[in-house]
Write a protein that holds these residues in place. Structure first.
Motif, mmCIF file in Angstrom:
data_model
loop_
_atom_site.group_PDB
_atom_site.id
_atom_site.type_symbol
_atom_site.label_atom_id
_atom_site.label_comp_id
_atom_site.label_asym_id
_atom_site.label_seq_id
_atom_site.Cartn_x
_atom_site.Cartn_y
_atom_site.Cartn_z
ATOM 1 N N LEU A 87 -12.054 2.878 6.483
ATOM 2 C CA LEU A 87 -11.673 2.752 5.075
ATOM 3 C C LEU A 87 -12.908 2.848 4.174
ATOM 4 O O LEU A 87 -12.888 3.531 3.140
ATOM 5 C CB LEU A 87 -10.945 1.422 4.849
ATOM 6 N N THR A 143 -13.507 6.204 1.636
ATOM 7 C CA THR A 143 -13.497 6.015 0.182
ATOM 8 C C THR A 143 -14.847 6.346 -0.453
ATOM 9 O O THR A 143 -14.923 6.540 -1.664
ATOM 10 C CB THR A 143 -13.098 4.561 -0.197
ATOM 11 N N ALA A 168 0.822 -1.216 0.000
ATOM 12 C CA ALA A 168 0.000 0.000 0.000
ATOM 13 C C ALA A 168 0.856 1.266 0.000
ATOM 14 O O ALA A 168 0.566 2.223 -0.724
ATOM 15 C CB ALA A 168 -0.935 -0.012 1.213
ATOM 16 N N SER A 169 1.931 1.267 0.805
ATOM 17 C CA SER A 169 2.738 2.495 0.888
ATOM 18 C C SER A 169 3.545 2.720 -0.398
ATOM 19 O O SER A 169 3.752 3.856 -0.817
ATOM 20 C CB SER A 169 3.673 2.450 2.105
ATOM 21 N N TRP A 207 1.011 4.030 -2.995
ATOM 22 C CA TRP A 207 0.506 5.387 -2.751
ATOM 23 C C TRP A 207 1.381 6.397 -3.496
ATOM 24 O O TRP A 207 0.869 7.368 -4.068
ATOM 25 C CB TRP A 207 0.466 5.699 -1.247
ATOM 26 N N ALA A 253 -7.657 -4.834 1.402
ATOM 27 C CA ALA A 253 -8.004 -4.917 2.827
ATOM 28 C C ALA A 253 -8.943 -6.098 3.059
ATOM 29 O O ALA A 253 -8.867 -6.783 4.076
ATOM 30 C CB ALA A 253 -8.655 -3.617 3.288
ATOM 31 N N ALA A 283 -7.790 7.409 3.568
ATOM 32 C CA ALA A 283 -7.939 5.997 3.191
ATOM 33 C C ALA A 283 -6.628 5.233 3.397
ATOM 34 O O ALA A 283 -6.625 4.084 3.845
ATOM 35 C CB ALA A 283 -8.402 5.882 1.737
ATOM 36 N N ILE A 284 -5.504 5.889 3.079
ATOM 37 C CA ILE A 284 -4.206 5.238 3.273
ATOM 38 C C ILE A 284 -3.924 5.048 4.772
ATOM 39 O O ILE A 284 -3.416 3.998 5.194
ATOM 40 C CB ILE A 284 -3.078 6.052 2.599
ATOM 41 N N VAL A 304 -4.724 -0.870 -4.243
ATOM 42 C CA VAL A 304 -3.987 -0.394 -3.073
ATOM 43 C C VAL A 304 -4.706 -0.732 -1.780
ATOM 44 O O VAL A 304 -4.152 -1.371 -0.896
ATOM 45 C CB VAL A 304 -3.757 1.137 -3.164
ATOM 46 N N ALA A 305 -5.958 -0.328 -1.663
ATOM 47 C CA ALA A 305 -6.558 -0.337 -0.340
ATOM 48 C C ALA A 305 -7.748 -1.269 -0.175
ATOM 49 O O ALA A 305 -7.679 -2.258 0.540
ATOM 50 C CB ALA A 305 -6.960 1.092 0.037
ATOM 51 N N THR A 317 -5.830 2.137 5.823
ATOM 52 C CA THR A 317 -5.194 0.915 5.301
ATOM 53 C C THR A 317 -4.035 0.489 6.198
ATOM 54 O O THR A 317 -3.860 -0.705 6.486
ATOM 55 C CB THR A 317 -4.685 1.152 3.864
ATOM 56 N N LEU A 350 -7.108 2.831 -6.519
ATOM 57 C CA LEU A 350 -7.060 2.738 -5.051
ATOM 58 C C LEU A 350 -7.952 1.594 -4.568
ATOM 59 O O LEU A 350 -7.547 0.782 -3.732
ATOM 60 C CB LEU A 350 -7.520 4.053 -4.416
#
Length: 507
Positions: free
Chosen positions: A142, A146, A86-87, A90, A253, A119-120, A248-249, A123, A244
């Motif tokens: 989250l 979003t 995720a990081s 981003w 998740a 959101a990050i 990513v999230a 996450t 995203l």
């Protein structure tokens, strides 16, 4: 020291969310804050990898909300892998977003970057939570953070999609996931994640099966049918949001939570000995194949990618259901492999939309010649989705297949082979069309931006309607994620090391 890093990983995106609106009137400063925060977060998360791989489990002592309900954080290998994915993404998604949001003249860009940062942060909370209660809290944050991104366009279609999104995700988590967590707490006497699981010996086969069902369908973000409708609906959002949601999230998740629950709540050996997860392989197999068949029928590129995501996520669910250490390593690897591949595909879809105003596959003839970087990256990511070496998707599929073979589970083997053929059937024609078909002359913006799932590009001619590649930040982002897809195959050490460490039973 390590616990400070865990705290910083949670705080940095939140600080960004406070600073971004202060710089709202100066887009360069605002985006600068976003990029700097993403970079700082990556450095913080990356510096936790070494300790985790060498056996440390950095903790952040929580605070008790109610007796027995603690908000606490503990970085274990699976959470480390998810946090790292995720990081990393981003940063890339922020670079891409700058090109996309400006290139399409999107409204409310400050709000977009604020919600993205929140959101990050959520996450990171999900990735590093030490118990089910903490995970549940951040899982809900989250969803809520979003929602404004899904409804970003503000039109009737976006609002309707937002309602589906909230109703399904909040509905499943309140009606199914929350009762499952409370029930688990009563049975196990704790909500803390523990290697080997906390329910071993605490519940019989029937009760364990019921609990597993509540978790599987309560974790709506994992997109197991029939709780998958929110995903295609959310495609009305701008492409960076789709990226995203898919890479990513949000969906990550979901499958991360499901994998974590199987490994650290039920326990792999416990579930295998009770034999209560067999149905899950059938449900996951059905989702994989059904979503692939639906994907085949979609002409809108982002909708095809959305159904592809539903199918690919259930690979992770299937791998968890096989219940062998090697298949769970495959599940963890697929979280990372799918992330870099799918974000590349969505980036490509957004680039084609921005540069050529085309959203439908039937209108992509010859587009690879005009946009070789974009469609080249799309091709690499498509091969990863199919599972062709040298791409990341091959590795995770290999581990899942190995797990299925070693345990004599032929249904998963058949599902993976069948879905590989289906994946090829809905990705390769796009690649063929882009590179090997003659371009059809059509007026700029002729119906490309009326399609389902993209904002209207009012300024068709303002940014060179339909010649060459998308804005440079977008191209850079696509090339980076496509490169990561190949690099993860060539140098799998880090994700593989974390995936294997997850299966160790030491506390």
């Amino acid at each position: 020291m390590d616990s400070t890093l865990v705290l910083l990983a949670l705080l940095v995106p939140l600080v960004a969310a406070v600073l971004i609106p202060l710089a709202g009137g100066q887009p360069n400063l605002r985006e600068g804050i976003t990029l700097a925060s993403a970079g700082i977060l990556f450095v913080i998360v990356a510096s936790l990898v070494g300790p985790v791989l060498s056996g440390a489990r950095p903790e952040l002592g929580g605070f008790e909300v109610l007796p027995g309900l603690v908000v606490g954080f503990r970085v274990e290998p699976l959470g480390m892998l998810f946090g790292l994915v995720a990081s990393t993404l981003w940063i890339v998604n922020s670079i891409y977003s700058i090109g996309y949001m400006r290139g399409n003249g999107e409204p409310r860009q400050t709000q977009f970057y604020v919600c993205f940062a929140v959101a990050i942060a959520a996450t990171m909370g999900v990735a590093f939570s030490s118990n089910l209660f903490t995970l549940f809290l951040f899982y809900e944050v989250l969803t809520l953070s979003t929602y404004p991104l899904v409804t970003h366009n503000g039109n009737a279609e976006a609002r309707a999609a937002g309602r589906v999104y909230l109703m399904l995700l909040l509905g499943t988590s309140m009606l199914l996931l929350l009762p499952a967590i409370i029930w688990t707490g009563i049975l196990a006497g704790t909500l803390d994640f523990a290697p080997g699981g906390i329910l071993a010996g605490k519940a019989g086969p029937v009760l364990t099966g019921v609990l597993l069902g509540l978790f599987v369908f309560g974790i709506g973000k994992a997109g197991v049918m029939p709780v998958h409708y929110w995903l295609p609906a959310a495609m009305v959002a701008p492409t960076p949001v789709s990226a995203l949601l898919h890479a990513v999230a949000v969906v990550k998740a979901g499958v991360f939570t499901l994998t974590k629950v199987v490994v650290y709540v039920f326990g792999v050996e416990n579930l295998a000995s009770l034999g209560t997860a067999d149905w899950l392989a059938w449900v996951a197999g059905f989702t994989i194949l059904a979503a692939s068949v639906v994907a085949l029928q979609q002409d809108h590129l982002k909708r095809r990618l959305a159904y592809s995501t539903i199918s690919q996520l259930s690979y992770i669910v299937l791998a968890a259901a096989i219940l062998t250490p090697i298949s769970l390593v495959g599940a963890a690897m697929h979280i990372a492999a799918h992330a870099v591949s799918k974000i590349t595909l969505f980036f490509a879809a957004g680039s084609v939309h921005t540069a050529a105003h085309v959203d439908h596959i039937s209108r992509m003839n010859g587009i690879g010649r005009r946009m070789p970087w974009t469609m080249g990256a799309f091709t690499v990511a498509s091969l990863s989705m199919i599972g062709v070496p040298p791409t990341a998707g091959f590795l995770s599929k290999w581990f899942i297949l190995e797990g299925a073979f070693s345990s004599g589970r032929w249904v998963p083997v058949a599902v993976i082979i069948g879905s590989t053929v289906l994946n090829a059937s809905y990705f390769l024609p796009i690649v063929y069309r882009a590179f090997f078909r003659e371009e059809e002359p059509h007026p700029a913006g002729a119906h490309g931006h009326h399609g389902h799932g993209e904002p209207h590009a009012h300024d068709t001619h303002a940014h060179g309607g339909g010649h060459g590649e998308a804005p440079l930040p977008m191209v850079i982002a696509i090339v980076v994620t496509a490169s990561l897809t190949v690099l993860m195959f060539l140098f799998p050490g880090l994700p593989l090391g974390l995936s294997e460490a997850m299966m160790e039973t030491r506390p």
